[in-house]
Design an enzyme around this catalytic site. Structure first.
Site, PDB file in Angstrom:
ATOM      1  N   ASN A   1      -6.520  -2.769  -3.367  1.00 51.81           N
ATOM      2  CA  ASN A   1      -6.743  -3.661  -4.519  1.00 51.81           C
ATOM      3  C   ASN A   1      -6.771  -5.136  -4.102  1.00 51.81           C
ATOM      4  OD1 ASN A   1      -5.135  -4.424  -7.730  1.00 51.81           O
ATOM      5  ND2 ASN A   1      -7.293  -4.207  -7.291  1.00 51.81           N
TER       6      ASN A   1
ATOM      7  N   CYS B   1      -9.675  -6.073  -1.777  1.00 52.65           N
ATOM      8  CA  CYS B   1     -11.060  -6.339  -1.326  1.00 52.65           C
ATOM      9  C   CYS B   1     -12.089  -5.800  -2.325  1.00 52.65           C
ATOM     10  CB  CYS B   1     -11.311  -5.721   0.056  1.00 52.65           C
ATOM     11  SG  CYS B   1     -10.270  -6.395   1.365  1.00 52.65           S
ATOM     12  N   ARG B   2     -12.270  -4.490  -2.355  1.00 48.35           N
ATOM     13  CA  ARG B   2     -13.381  -3.920  -3.125  1.00 48.35           C
ATOM     14  C   ARG B   2     -13.153  -3.926  -4.631  1.00 48.35           C
ATOM     15  NH1 ARG B   2     -13.292   1.571   0.041  1.00 48.35           N
ATOM     16  NH2 ARG B   2     -11.108   0.914   0.096  1.00 48.35           N
ATOM     17  N   SER B   3     -12.013  -3.395  -5.092  1.00 49.73           N
ATOM     18  CA  SER B   3     -11.867  -3.271  -6.549  1.00 49.73           C
ATOM     19  C   SER B   3     -11.708  -4.612  -7.265  1.00 49.73           C
ATOM     20  CB  SER B   3     -10.764  -2.269  -6.931  1.00 49.73           C
ATOM     21  OG  SER B   3      -9.515  -2.648  -6.442  1.00 49.73           O
TER      22      SER B   3
HETATM   23  P1  4NP Z   1      -9.524  -2.495  -0.293  1.00 47.12           P
HETATM   24  O1  4NP Z   1      -9.383  -2.858   1.253  1.00 47.12           O
HETATM   25  O2  4NP Z   1      -9.090  -1.055  -0.434  1.00 47.12           O
HETATM   26  O3  4NP Z   1     -10.968  -2.688  -0.560  1.00 47.12           O
HETATM   27  O4  4NP Z   1      -8.635  -3.453  -1.031  1.00 47.12           O
HETATM   28  C1  4NP Z   1      -8.218  -2.628   2.000  1.00 47.12           C
HETATM   29  C2  4NP Z   1      -7.178  -3.522   1.952  1.00 47.12           C
HETATM   30  C3  4NP Z   1      -6.058  -3.309   2.713  1.00 47.12           C
HETATM   31  C4  4NP Z   1      -5.968  -2.187   3.511  1.00 47.12           C
HETATM   32  C5  4NP Z   1      -6.999  -1.286   3.547  1.00 47.12           C
HETATM   33  C6  4NP Z   1      -8.117  -1.502   2.772  1.00 47.12           C
HETATM   34  N1  4NP Z   1      -4.829  -1.970   4.324  1.00 47.12           N
HETATM   35  O5  4NP Z   1      -4.820  -1.007   5.102  1.00 47.12           O
HETATM   36  O6  4NP Z   1      -3.875  -2.754   4.210  1.00 47.12           O
END
Ligand code: 4NP
Length: 161
Positions: free
Chosen positions: A13, A15-17
């Site tokens: 939560n 980057c993408r969402s």
């Molecule tokens: P999101 O990206 O799922 O698009 O917010 C990520 C943010 C952090 C992590 C993985 C994906 N992480 O492993 O901390």
């Protein structure tokens, strides 16, 4: 007019969402539907709870006029499956994680964002966290296309009393 609620979900939560949330909010505002379409986002993981979106996501979004700065990460909770009409995941791993905590009666609410962009080749929004800046541009491109499709798909529901 009826109110429809949508929650975008990815892993962290950050980057993408939140990008999808900001893109969808703008489309909804531009369509004059702010009072009728509730938009939120959440992560399946708990690592980033309370954090603002990743700086790269904020920067890439900012260049297209989206303000991600006020958003804060939260983890999806069981009550979200009752609260929202649609739970829109970025990839298959998100779907599997969501199915693991979703009450059986609400399973049909879980969808993939790219279902709403049938013309696009990609079926998922790939995690940009461990990659370069180009990944964040791809996320924005996909969110802009698919959120427009999602809004079009929801319009008939919004017309119902
Ligand atoms: P999101 O990206 O799922 O698009 O917010 C990520 C943010 C952090 C992590 C993985 C994906 N992480 O492993 O901390």
């Amino acid at each position: 007019m009826k109110t429809v609620s949508v929650c975008f979900v990815c892993l962290g939560n950050i980057c993408r969402s939140p990008t999808a949330e900001a893109v969808m909010r703008r489309l909804v505002d531009e369509a004059g539907l702010t009072e009728h379409l509730e938009v939120d986002s959440a992560g399946t993981g708990d690592w980033h709870i309370g954090e603002a979106p990743d700086e790269r996501a904020q920067r890439a979004g900012g260049q297209r006029g989206y303000d991600l700065a006020p958003l804060r990460a939260r983890q999806i909770a069981e009550e979200d499956f009752r609260r929202f009409d649609l739970i829109v995941a970025m990839d298959e791993a998100n779907v599997v994680a969501l199915q693991g905590i979703c009450p059986a009666a609400e399973r049909d609410k879980i969808r993939l964002l790219m279902e709403f962009a049938p013309q696009a080749e990609a079926r998922v929004v790939v995690d940009p966290y461990f990659g370069g800046d180009a990944g964040f541009e791809t996320v924005l491109d996909q969110c802009e296309t698919a959120c427009a499709g999602l809004l079009a798909a929801l319009r008939p529901q919004l017309m119902v009393e």
